[in-house]
Enzyme design. Sequence first.
Site, PDB file in Angstrom:
ATOM      1  N   GLY A   1      35.162  60.249  37.027  1.00  0.00           N
ATOM      2  CA  GLY A   1      34.165  60.205  38.096  1.00  0.00           C
ATOM      3  C   GLY A   1      33.173  59.078  37.927  1.00  0.00           C
ATOM      4  O   GLY A   1      32.699  58.498  38.912  1.00  0.00           O
TER       5      GLY A   1
ATOM      6  N   GLU B   1      44.606  31.580  47.753  1.00  0.00           N
ATOM      7  CA  GLU B   1      45.500  30.601  47.099  1.00  0.00           C
ATOM      8  C   GLU B   1      46.964  31.046  47.181  1.00  0.00           C
ATOM      9  O   GLU B   1      47.756  30.816  46.271  1.00  0.00           O
ATOM     10  CB  GLU B   1      45.068  30.343  45.656  1.00  0.00           C
ATOM     11  CG  GLU B   1      43.628  29.884  45.548  1.00  0.00           C
ATOM     12  CD  GLU B   1      43.433  28.631  44.720  1.00  0.00           C
ATOM     13  OE1 GLU B   1      44.428  27.965  44.383  1.00  0.00           O
ATOM     14  OE2 GLU B   1      42.274  28.321  44.422  1.00  0.00           O
TER      15      GLU B   1
ATOM     16  N   HIS C   1      37.617  55.936  33.373  1.00  0.00           N
ATOM     17  CA  HIS C   1      36.207  56.312  33.474  1.00  0.00           C
ATOM     18  C   HIS C   1      36.010  57.622  34.240  1.00  0.00           C
ATOM     19  O   HIS C   1      34.894  58.171  34.240  1.00  0.00           O
ATOM     20  CB  HIS C   1      35.413  55.204  34.173  1.00  0.00           C
ATOM     21  CG  HIS C   1      35.044  54.055  33.286  1.00  0.00           C
ATOM     22  ND1 HIS C   1      35.971  53.143  32.815  1.00  0.00           N
ATOM     23  CD2 HIS C   1      33.839  53.663  32.784  1.00  0.00           C
ATOM     24  CE1 HIS C   1      35.351  52.245  32.071  1.00  0.00           C
ATOM     25  NE2 HIS C   1      34.068  52.540  32.029  1.00  0.00           N
TER      26      HIS C   1
ATOM     27  N   PHE D   1      37.094  23.351  50.004  1.00  0.00           N
ATOM     28  CA  PHE D   1      38.448  23.013  50.444  1.00  0.00           C
ATOM     29  C   PHE D   1      38.698  23.647  51.804  1.00  0.00           C
ATOM     30  O   PHE D   1      38.633  24.880  51.932  1.00  0.00           O
ATOM     31  CB  PHE D   1      39.449  23.538  49.407  1.00  0.00           C
ATOM     32  CG  PHE D   1      40.883  23.189  49.666  1.00  0.00           C
ATOM     33  CD1 PHE D   1      41.339  21.894  49.521  1.00  0.00           C
ATOM     34  CD2 PHE D   1      41.803  24.167  50.025  1.00  0.00           C
ATOM     35  CE1 PHE D   1      42.680  21.572  49.722  1.00  0.00           C
ATOM     36  CE2 PHE D   1      43.134  23.874  50.231  1.00  0.00           C
ATOM     37  CZ  PHE D   1      43.583  22.558  50.086  1.00  0.00           C
TER      38      PHE D   1
END
Length: 381
Positions: free
Chosen positions: A339, A362, A337, A120
């Site tokens: 480090g 978009e 999580h 596109f």
Amino acid sequence: MDQETFTLLRDTVRRFVDQRLIPAEDQVEHDDLVPEAIVAEMRELGLFGLSVPEDYGGLGLTMAEEAAVIRELTRASVVFRSVIGTTVGIGSQGIVIDGTEEQKREWLPRLATGEAVSSFGLTEPDAGSDAASLRTVAVRDGDNYRITGTKRFITNAGRATVFTLMARSEPDVKGAGGISAFIVPADTPGISLGKPDKKMGQRGAHVYDVILDDVVVPAANIIGGVPGLGFKTAMKVLDRGRIHIAAVAMGMCDRLIEMSLRYATERKQFGQRIADFQLVQAMLADCKAEALAVEALMERAAARFDAGEKISLEASALKYLASETVGRIADRAVQIHGGAGYISEYKVERFYRDVRVLRLYEGTSQIQQLIIAREMLRGAD
């Protein structure tokens, strides 16, 4: 598609994601390339034809069904979705929505099988959010148009067989009314590509500049056959595309929450699972609650789209909410999580980078805010 067939399709995609795509994520990240064998498998599954009507060889999914399949697909790296994304969405839907019967029969069967890949071409170096200001020009020359200009950040341009390309064809009409949408085969003389852009994330999904130097295209290649309606076609396509992007975000939310929950139940500190700490639980809870809110709005917007209702406000609100939400969830996933979340061995670091673009393409979050407010003000007048 009947419910039994759709359930079979969704389950097949789920297995494909779990057994084929997720195990290939590290290879794609390392090579900056989706293997052709996986692309071929996606063709065989019919994924290029999700949104193409059955009369033209596609699966003819409703918006709600397409969103559900895309959500499954994007539990794996979003790069895999990018392989089909421009064909399923903004690359083909202009032809589906506004194309002539001849245009549909020429292109849609090839797009549905993945034989042809569509991109596109709207964004330009000086025209992104302000799409109506684009400078690519199409000059009438008998039964043809000569197109000159540059398009920027064009996803899948390197794979593209055909471009749905916006150009200013009516020199006496300012703004959006002077724009036409052209079907431009990628092998047309005068088309060249810049080097693939180096991006923050989404390695394996490539974007390019597309340079058009006196590209000759038949007037019959204007989508719908009527000049000056290209911007309206683009806006119709983008409403659908914003629901699609929300489904992309939902799949990534699902994976991020899954990875975070698993890590929190396995990682121990101070003699217990970090999942037992209330502040970690709060982050997990926020992730789930926000994802459920996006899911509810996505189902509403898709149902209204399928019913033929006007959904510009809902589509923008959904795209805005979904892209902002997955950004927050990715940030919390890294935090949960600790480090390890900053280390590439744990994939939340990769997802954190990959989700950032959802708030840009978009229609940026700020453009969605403007659309939402505009629709609200129209309703108040």
